[in-house]
Write an enzyme that holds these catalytic residues in place. Structure first.
Site, PDB file in Angstrom:
ATOM      1  N   HIS A 111     -68.192 -11.590  24.671  1.00  0.00           N
ATOM      2  CA  HIS A 111     -68.994 -10.474  24.161  1.00  0.00           C
ATOM      3  C   HIS A 111     -70.493 -10.717  24.309  1.00  0.00           C
ATOM      4  O   HIS A 111     -71.288  -9.825  24.029  1.00  0.00           O
ATOM      5  CB  HIS A 111     -68.653 -10.206  22.690  1.00  0.00           C
ATOM      6  CG  HIS A 111     -67.305  -9.586  22.487  1.00  0.00           C
ATOM      7  ND1 HIS A 111     -66.146 -10.344  22.493  1.00  0.00           N
ATOM      8  CD2 HIS A 111     -66.925  -8.308  22.296  1.00  0.00           C
ATOM      9  CE1 HIS A 111     -65.122  -9.547  22.301  1.00  0.00           C
ATOM     10  NE2 HIS A 111     -65.555  -8.301  22.175  1.00  0.00           N
ATOM     11  N   GLY A 112     -70.898 -11.902  24.754  1.00  0.00           N
ATOM     12  CA  GLY A 112     -72.309 -12.235  24.908  1.00  0.00           C
ATOM     13  C   GLY A 112     -73.113 -11.251  25.740  1.00  0.00           C
ATOM     14  O   GLY A 112     -74.283 -11.005  25.437  1.00  0.00           O
TER      15      GLY A 112
END
Length: 182
Positions: A111-112
């Site tokens: 999800h970075g």
């Protein structure tokens, strides 16, 4: 002896997918780099094993006190909450913009890439992520694909991305190459 490369690890105060922090961190250290933990405020941040709270990690500096010139690259670990909190941190967003503008390599997993979308740096880049981010990435002008790892040198800086903890071997390998470590 050459100066060791400093690599910024950008995290929120909690919700960090722990293995996506600790595994790349260990690889950077083993390859001779100096990992530094950056967060919204000093103290400790909390890792998670998916949704279960895990270990605490000491913060080295805040986003507000960090300068892109102080680092040779950055890693943005995943974790849904981590990434969601990070993209709301203006100082983290500005740091990512500055790193990209300076041509510094950035590696981001799971999800970075939400932080990359918020920083407006994915337009024209080829990347991957956790599948739920694909619409956000495409809407921000990125070319998303479901691949183990993607490396993109377009727009004057290198971006390494992967989908999830299962991709860490490929992510670490390509991240070290991008940072010219090891």
């Amino acid at each position: 002896m050459a100066e060791q490369k400093k690599i910024a690890f950008l995290v929120a105060e909690e919700g960090i997918e722990q293995v996506e922090l600790t595994d790349p961190w260990a690889h950077v250290e083993k390859a001779g780099g100096v990992p530094r933990l950056l967060a919204p405020k000093l103290g400790e941040v909390r890792g998670f094993n998916h949704l279960t709270p895990a270990d605490a990690f000491p913060v080295d500096t805040t986003f507000a006190d960090a300068l892109a010139d102080d680092y040779d690259g950055a890693v943005i670990p995943g974790g849904v909450a981590n990434a969601d909190f990070l993209r709301m941190e203006n100082d983290a967003v500005e740091l990512v913009k500055a790193l990209a503008a300076a041509g510094k390599p950035i590696a981001s997993i799971c999800h970075g890439p939400w932080l990359l979308v918020e920083a407006g740096v994915v337009r024209g880049k080829m990347l991957t992520s956790f599948p739920s981010l694909q619409t956000d990435i495409r809407n921000a002008g990125g070319d998303w694909a479901d691949e183990e790892v993607r490396v993109c040198d377009m727009n004057g800086w290198t971006l390494v991305t992967s989908r999830n903890p299962g991709d860490l071997p490929a992510f670490n390998r390509e991240t070290l190459k991008a940072f010219e470590l090891g």
